[in-house]
Design an enzyme around this catalytic site. Sequence first.
Site, PDB file in Angstrom:
ATOM      1  N   GLY A 221       0.819  -1.210   0.000  1.00 52.00           N
ATOM      2  CA  GLY A 221       0.000   0.000   0.000  1.00 52.00           C
ATOM      3  C   GLY A 221       0.855   1.264   0.000  1.00 52.00           C
ATOM      4  O   GLY A 221       2.089   1.198   0.091  1.00 52.00           O
TER       5      GLY A 221
ATOM      6  N   VAL B 233       1.256   3.598   2.254  1.00 54.18           N
ATOM      7  CA  VAL B 233       2.044   3.808   3.480  1.00 54.18           C
ATOM      8  C   VAL B 233       3.090   2.705   3.636  1.00 54.18           C
ATOM      9  O   VAL B 233       4.248   2.971   3.968  1.00 54.18           O
ATOM     10  CB  VAL B 233       1.119   3.879   4.718  1.00 54.18           C
ATOM     11  CG1 VAL B 233       1.917   3.916   6.006  1.00 54.18           C
ATOM     12  CG2 VAL B 233       0.196   5.094   4.617  1.00 54.18           C
TER      13      VAL B 233
ATOM     14  N   ARG C  49      -6.618   3.654  18.291  1.00 57.64           N
ATOM     15  CA  ARG C  49      -6.138   4.967  18.752  1.00 57.64           C
ATOM     16  C   ARG C  49      -6.780   5.471  20.042  1.00 57.64           C
ATOM     17  O   ARG C  49      -6.099   6.044  20.878  1.00 57.64           O
ATOM     18  CB  ARG C  49      -6.373   6.016  17.653  1.00 57.64           C
ATOM     19  CG  ARG C  49      -5.408   5.884  16.514  1.00 57.64           C
ATOM     20  CD  ARG C  49      -5.653   6.985  15.505  1.00 57.64           C
ATOM     21  NE  ARG C  49      -4.991   6.654  14.267  1.00 57.64           N
ATOM     22  CZ  ARG C  49      -5.446   6.989  13.070  1.00 57.64           C
ATOM     23  NH1 ARG C  49      -6.572   7.674  12.946  1.00 57.64           N
ATOM     24  NH2 ARG C  49      -4.781   6.656  11.999  1.00 57.64           N
TER      25      ARG C  49
ATOM     26  N   CYS D 180      -3.242  11.243  10.202  1.00 62.32           N
ATOM     27  CA  CYS D 180      -2.253  12.109   9.543  1.00 62.32           C
ATOM     28  C   CYS D 180      -2.484  13.598   9.819  1.00 62.32           C
ATOM     29  O   CYS D 180      -1.542  14.341  10.099  1.00 62.32           O
ATOM     30  CB  CYS D 180      -2.253  11.844   8.044  1.00 62.32           C
ATOM     31  SG  CYS D 180      -3.887  11.731   7.322  1.00 62.32           S
TER      32      CYS D 180
ATOM     33  N   GLN E   6      -6.826  18.320   2.361  1.00 57.19           N
ATOM     34  CA  GLN E   6      -6.195  17.006   2.431  1.00 57.19           C
ATOM     35  C   GLN E   6      -6.051  16.352   1.056  1.00 57.19           C
ATOM     36  O   GLN E   6      -6.984  16.318   0.254  1.00 57.19           O
ATOM     37  CB  GLN E   6      -7.000  16.106   3.381  1.00 57.19           C
ATOM     38  CG  GLN E   6      -6.952  16.623   4.807  1.00 57.19           C
ATOM     39  CD  GLN E   6      -7.661  15.734   5.817  1.00 57.19           C
ATOM     40  OE1 GLN E   6      -8.366  16.258   6.669  1.00 57.19           O
ATOM     41  NE2 GLN E   6      -7.486  14.430   5.763  1.00 57.19           N
TER      42      GLN E   6
ATOM     43  N   GLY F 195      -4.435  10.405   1.108  1.00 51.04           N
ATOM     44  CA  GLY F 195      -5.058  10.014   2.377  1.00 51.04           C
ATOM     45  C   GLY F 195      -6.016   8.848   2.189  1.00 51.04           C
ATOM     46  O   GLY F 195      -6.328   8.131   3.131  1.00 51.04           O
TER      47      GLY F 195
ATOM     48  N   LYS G 210     -11.669  12.733  14.815  1.00 49.41           N
ATOM     49  CA  LYS G 210     -10.339  12.181  15.123  1.00 49.41           C
ATOM     50  C   LYS G 210      -9.418  13.319  15.530  1.00 49.41           C
ATOM     51  O   LYS G 210      -8.629  13.203  16.476  1.00 49.41           O
ATOM     52  CB  LYS G 210      -9.743  11.488  13.892  1.00 49.41           C
ATOM     53  CG  LYS G 210     -10.342  10.139  13.552  1.00 49.41           C
ATOM     54  CD  LYS G 210      -9.718   9.622  12.249  1.00 49.41           C
ATOM     55  CE  LYS G 210     -10.505   8.475  11.670  1.00 49.41           C
ATOM     56  NZ  LYS G 210     -10.120   8.149  10.276  1.00 49.41           N
TER      57      LYS G 210
ATOM     58  N   ARG H 233     -11.252  17.435   1.403  1.00 48.43           N
ATOM     59  CA  ARG H 233     -10.404  16.743   0.418  1.00 48.43           C
ATOM     60  C   ARG H 233     -10.198  17.681  -0.761  1.00 48.43           C
ATOM     61  O   ARG H 233     -11.162  18.279  -1.261  1.00 48.43           O
ATOM     62  CB  ARG H 233     -11.114  15.476  -0.053  1.00 48.43           C
ATOM     63  CG  ARG H 233     -10.273  14.603  -0.933  1.00 48.43           C
ATOM     64  CD  ARG H 233      -9.221  13.838  -0.186  1.00 48.43           C
ATOM     65  NE  ARG H 233      -9.762  12.821   0.700  1.00 48.43           N
ATOM     66  CZ  ARG H 233      -9.056  12.212   1.640  1.00 48.43           C
ATOM     67  NH1 ARG H 233      -7.779  12.516   1.830  1.00 48.43           N
ATOM     68  NH2 ARG H 233      -9.615  11.302   2.431  1.00 48.43           N
TER      69      ARG H 233
ATOM     70  N   HIS I 189      -0.826  17.111   3.093  1.00 47.01           N
ATOM     71  CA  HIS I 189      -1.988  17.820   3.642  1.00 47.01           C
ATOM     72  C   HIS I 189      -1.560  19.227   4.082  1.00 47.01           C
ATOM     73  O   HIS I 189      -0.455  19.422   4.598  1.00 47.01           O
ATOM     74  CB  HIS I 189      -2.517  17.106   4.885  1.00 47.01           C
ATOM     75  CG  HIS I 189      -3.177  15.793   4.624  1.00 47.01           C
ATOM     76  ND1 HIS I 189      -3.457  15.304   3.378  1.00 47.01           N
ATOM     77  CD2 HIS I 189      -3.638  14.859   5.510  1.00 47.01           C
ATOM     78  CE1 HIS I 189      -4.066  14.125   3.495  1.00 47.01           C
ATOM     79  NE2 HIS I 189      -4.172  13.831   4.778  1.00 47.01           N
TER      80      HIS I 189
HETATM   81  P1  A2P Z   1      -3.013  -5.729  -1.535  1.00 46.78           P
HETATM   82  O1  A2P Z   1      -1.954  -5.140  -2.420  1.00 46.78           O
HETATM   83  O2  A2P Z   1      -2.909  -7.239  -1.523  1.00 46.78           O
HETATM   84  O3  A2P Z   1      -4.399  -5.243  -1.832  1.00 46.78           O
HETATM   85  P2  A2P Z   1      -3.653   1.402   0.320  1.00 46.78           P
HETATM   86  O4  A2P Z   1      -3.870   2.011   1.663  1.00 46.78           O
HETATM   87  O5  A2P Z   1      -2.615   2.090  -0.494  1.00 46.78           O
HETATM   88  O6  A2P Z   1      -4.937   1.182  -0.414  1.00 46.78           O
HETATM   89  O7  A2P Z   1      -3.055  -0.099   0.609  1.00 46.78           O
HETATM   90  C1  A2P Z   1      -3.720  -1.058   1.406  1.00 46.78           C
HETATM   91  C2  A2P Z   1      -2.741  -2.162   1.808  1.00 46.78           C
HETATM   92  O8  A2P Z   1      -3.455  -3.104   2.629  1.00 46.78           O
HETATM   93  C3  A2P Z   1      -2.201  -2.970   0.637  1.00 46.78           C
HETATM   94  O9  A2P Z   1      -0.896  -3.408   0.930  1.00 46.78           O
HETATM   95  C4  A2P Z   1      -3.163  -4.156   0.587  1.00 46.78           C
HETATM   96  O10 A2P Z   1      -2.638  -5.301  -0.018  1.00 46.78           O
HETATM   97  C5  A2P Z   1      -3.358  -4.392   2.053  1.00 46.78           C
HETATM   98  N1  A2P Z   1      -4.583  -5.160   2.284  1.00 46.78           N
HETATM   99  C6  A2P Z   1      -5.827  -4.880   1.879  1.00 46.78           C
HETATM  100  N2  A2P Z   1      -6.704  -5.843   2.254  1.00 46.78           N
HETATM  101  C7  A2P Z   1      -5.965  -6.776   2.913  1.00 46.78           C
HETATM  102  C8  A2P Z   1      -6.265  -8.034   3.547  1.00 46.78           C
HETATM  103  N3  A2P Z   1      -7.504  -8.521   3.570  1.00 46.78           N
HETATM  104  N4  A2P Z   1      -5.254  -8.714   4.122  1.00 46.78           N
HETATM  105  C9  A2P Z   1      -4.001  -8.240   4.095  1.00 46.78           C
HETATM  106  N5  A2P Z   1      -3.639  -7.057   3.513  1.00 46.78           N
HETATM  107  C10 A2P Z   1      -4.619  -6.342   2.929  1.00 46.78           C
END
Ligand code: A2P
Length: 342
Positions: free
Chosen positions: A13, A15, A102, A133, A160, A164, A219, A240, A247
């Site tokens: 993802g 982050v 949190r 954030c 933002q 985000g 938050k 947004r 942000h």
């Molecule tokens: P994946 O690449 O397999 O979807 P972002 O915040 O940029 O959308 O990223 C979300 C992150 O959380 C990605 O790494 C995503 O992996 C991971 N993720 C989403 N759903 C799940 C899940 N059910 N189990 C584990 N990781 C997950």
Amino acid sequence: MKQYNIAVAGATGAVGEEIFHILEEQNFPIKSVLPLSSARSAGTEITCQGKTYKCVELTEESFKGRDIDIAFFSAGGSISEKYAKYAVEAGAVVIDNTSFFRMDEKVPLVVPEVNPEDIDNWKETGIIANPNCSTIQMVQALKPLEDLYGIKRVDVSTYQATSGAGKSGMEELVNQMKDFFAFKLDESPKEAFEHQIALNVIPDIDKPQPNLYTKEEMKMVNETQKILHKNVAVSATCVRVPILRSHSESITVRFEEGVDVDLDAVRNAFENFENMKVLDDLENNIYPMPIISTDTDLTYVGRIRKDNFENNVLHFFNVADQVRVGAATNAVRIAQKWIEKN
Ligand code: A2P
């Protein structure tokens, strides 16, 4: 020097990817990395400090027998809710980027420049929470002001970035802009946000609350009070805006009665605060902007001015890269402090 086994849940993802960059930049003492994602991204290669690791599907078994010391979670609240306990059971400290823990009284909520001492309470649950954030960059600016004069009330409006909302938020903005130039914006998918984000601003982030604020706004209220250990009055309007990263916040602070704000003292307090940079020369068009903060680990403040009518009221503008300062960098800074303390 001890080296650590690190896991990152949400490794693919926005982050998660940034956490790897920062671990590398900071020369974090890593023994091994376990990148975790959903089954969708299993097998994706992640490189950190010159070594390549394959992403593994996050399951209840992921942490067993892996001797993980530090597990970063940034895969969404429901994933932290379900899986953080398995990392803790396996002996790791969890540094959680989601909102799930949190406001749990037993879980420290930490911005290392502001309340590093709260990390000492990590043992009760094994979890340290990373604030929202927008809260992180705001409390970094509030802390030196609180120490200087004592804060009574904060009013903030945010601008933002789409990041985000994760990678899908950024992609949606880019795709809508492409579709705008192809004269087909009307048909462009609108999934990450409630409305079209290209060429628009949306005063609605996260879920509506019964008090007519949004969850994102609340938050900022609740987390600020928890981090500053003070029931300071906070009112937020979270918006947004169609930019990719960083942000911005327009912040008004009311100090205790009788305070007569001295702008030199305020600038000085900001300048001496860790990881903060003052950009404040209106005459020469110098002030914080997202294009300055993006890809940096600093929180920028500027447009510092006294209220026209009340001596105890200060206004300023603050900007930070929320994927870094507002999430990944803060999480890695927590890990560094945790190592120092343990
Ligand atoms: P994946 O690449 O397999 O979807 P972002 O915040 O940029 O959308 O990223 C979300 C992150 O959380 C990605 O790494 C995503 O992996 C991971 N993720 C989403 N759903 C799940 C899940 N059910 N189990 C584990 N990781 C997950």
